[in-house]
Write a protein that holds these residues in place. Structure first.
Motif, mmCIF file in Angstrom:
data_model
loop_
_atom_site.group_PDB
_atom_site.id
_atom_site.type_symbol
_atom_site.label_atom_id
_atom_site.label_comp_id
_atom_site.label_asym_id
_atom_site.label_seq_id
_atom_site.Cartn_x
_atom_site.Cartn_y
_atom_site.Cartn_z
ATOM 1 N N ARG A 1 40.598 32.876 55.911
ATOM 2 C CA ARG A 1 40.604 32.194 57.211
ATOM 3 C C ARG A 1 42.010 31.721 57.547
ATOM 4 N N VAL A 2 42.470 32.080 58.730
ATOM 5 C CA VAL A 2 43.729 31.597 59.295
ATOM 6 C C VAL A 2 43.399 31.180 60.719
ATOM 7 N N THR A 3 43.292 29.886 60.933
ATOM 8 C CA THR A 3 42.688 29.381 62.169
ATOM 9 C C THR A 3 43.546 28.305 62.812
ATOM 10 N N ASP A 4 43.556 28.305 64.152
ATOM 11 C CA ASP A 4 44.229 27.257 64.920
ATOM 12 C C ASP A 4 43.185 26.568 65.793
ATOM 13 N N LEU A 5 42.855 25.320 65.447
ATOM 14 C CA LEU A 5 41.873 24.545 66.215
ATOM 15 C C LEU A 5 42.524 23.711 67.311
ATOM 16 N N GLY A 6 43.792 23.996 67.572
ATOM 17 C CA GLY A 6 44.489 23.275 68.637
ATOM 18 C C GLY A 6 44.765 21.829 68.257
ATOM 19 N N GLY A 7 44.501 20.925 69.188
ATOM 20 C CA GLY A 7 44.805 19.511 68.979
ATOM 21 C C GLY A 7 43.691 18.728 68.331
ATOM 22 N N THR A 8 42.726 19.403 67.716
ATOM 23 C CA THR A 8 41.602 18.698 67.098
ATOM 24 C C THR A 8 41.474 19.052 65.618
ATOM 25 N N SER A 9 40.792 18.193 64.902
ATOM 26 C CA SER A 9 40.390 18.438 63.518
ATOM 27 C C SER A 9 41.566 18.891 62.646
ATOM 28 N N TYR A 10 41.418 20.042 61.941
ATOM 29 C CA TYR A 10 42.424 20.532 61.004
ATOM 30 C C TYR A 10 43.649 21.138 61.693
ATOM 31 N N GLY A 11 43.571 21.358 62.997
ATOM 32 C CA GLY A 11 44.667 22.032 63.676
ATOM 33 C C GLY A 11 44.855 23.424 63.112
ATOM 34 N N LYS A 12 46.082 23.745 62.713
ATOM 35 C CA LYS A 12 46.347 25.038 62.077
ATOM 36 C C LYS A 12 46.050 24.923 60.587
ATOM 37 N N TYR A 13 45.133 25.765 60.100
ATOM 38 C CA TYR A 13 44.803 25.691 58.675
ATOM 39 C C TYR A 13 44.507 27.060 58.083
ATOM 40 N N SER B 1 51.957 18.730 61.691
ATOM 41 C CA SER B 1 51.186 17.584 62.169
ATOM 42 C C SER B 1 50.254 18.031 63.281
ATOM 43 N N THR B 2 49.640 19.212 63.097
ATOM 44 C CA THR B 2 48.755 19.768 64.119
ATOM 45 C C THR B 2 47.343 19.207 63.984
ATOM 46 N N GLY B 3 46.532 19.438 65.005
ATOM 47 C CA GLY B 3 45.154 18.965 64.992
ATOM 48 C C GLY B 3 45.077 17.474 65.191
ATOM 49 N N GLY B 4 44.227 16.814 64.408
ATOM 50 C CA GLY B 4 44.022 15.376 64.529
ATOM 51 C C GLY B 4 44.993 14.552 63.721
ATOM 52 N N SER B 5 46.071 15.147 63.234
ATOM 53 C CA SER B 5 47.044 14.432 62.416
ATOM 54 C C SER B 5 47.849 13.436 63.249
ATOM 55 N N THR B 6 48.233 12.313 62.625
ATOM 56 C CA THR B 6 49.071 11.314 63.295
ATOM 57 C C THR B 6 50.502 11.344 62.773
ATOM 58 N N GLY B 7 50.801 12.279 61.899
ATOM 59 C CA GLY B 7 52.145 12.426 61.346
ATOM 60 C C GLY B 7 52.168 13.577 60.375
#
Length: 257
Positions: A77-89, A127-133
């Motif tokens: 799996r190589v996925t980009d969830l945008g600005g939510t959850s895991y983001g790019k993972y 710091s993609t997805g739901g990350s704050t840093g």
């Protein structure tokens, strides 16, 4: 008479069920800290994390630092969830139901279906997805459920913050050998032993890449009797007794599975 007949049937079924051996559990891979050799990172665990057993890794100015595979496997799996959850993972399948997750990445360096070994750069801290840093969110899972993380077989700190120093790919990380069975295809097993399911064969004379080695069922083959098994892919093991590696035992600098 009917009552006695049913009782006998029930007893026979119970006896039969107790004689069926349970399928052997797949040994867990030897997971390494998911950063290049020699780097030290602060890893935090907390009960309020989601999922609970994940580790958040940080160090100073870590944005863009490389993230590496913590064990051999196949990227599924190589996925980009945008600005939510895991983001790019990225998710890596290590066989036997074991997977690892690498989340909030800044970018990818692998693709689905790619085989990776220790130390392979799979992406970069972000710091993609739901990350704050910037940080790396890292998980180990078994059959889809998160499990407490272990590195080199040792349990990570729960709960709190600990510094982890990576020995990931500090050696060559892989070895090689040639299958020698005097003409007969060598059976590939799903785990390190003859009691594991057959998942294919390797032809006599095939040159194989050995990702890691572990102990399992003792086998007598072309090169004597040995309990060493060689992992040649995700969920693919062959008996070392049938492989010429140039060594009468474990191959130096090849990691243990």
């Amino acid at each position: 008479m009917r009552k006695r007949w049913f009782s006998l049937m029930a007893a026979a079924l119970l006896l039969g069920s107790t004689l069926v051996p349970a399928a052997p559990a797949m040994a867990a891979p030897t997971f390494k800290v998911p950063f290049p050799c020699g780097q030290s990172w602060s890893g935090q665990t907390r009960s309020g994390h989601s999922p609970a057993y994940a580790i958040d890794f940080n160090r100073t100015d870590d944005l863009g630092d490389p993230v590496v595979a913590s064990a051999p496997g196949t990227v599924d799996r190589v996925t980009d969830l945008g600005g939510t959850s895991y983001g790019k993972y990225v998710r890596i399948n290590h066989g036997g139901g074991y997977t690892t997750y690498y989340a909030h990445l800044n970018g990818f360096n692998v693709s689905v279906g790619q085989s990776v070994g220790y130390g392979k750069v799979i992406g970069w801290v972000g710091s993609t997805g739901g990350s704050t840093g910037p940080h790396l969110h890292y998980e180990q899972r078994l059959n889809g459920s998160d499990i407490q993380v272990r590195f080199n077989g040792s349990l990570a700190l729960y709960w709190g913050t600990k510094t982890y120093t990576s020995d990931n790919a500090c050696s060559s990380g892989a070895g090689s050998g040639t299958v020698d069975t005097s003409g007969t295809p060598l059976t590939v097993r799903s785990g390190p032993g003859t009691n594991y399911a057959a998942v294919g064969t390797v032809a006599d004379g095939t040159r194989v890449t050995i990702q890691c080695q572990t102990s399992g069922t003792t086998v007598t083959g072309t090169y004597g009797t040995s309990s060493i098994w060689d992992r040649i892919g995700s969920g693919r093991f062959i008996a070392d007794a049938y492989v010429y590696t140039g060594y009468d035992g474990y191959i130096p600098n090849v990691p243990r599975c």
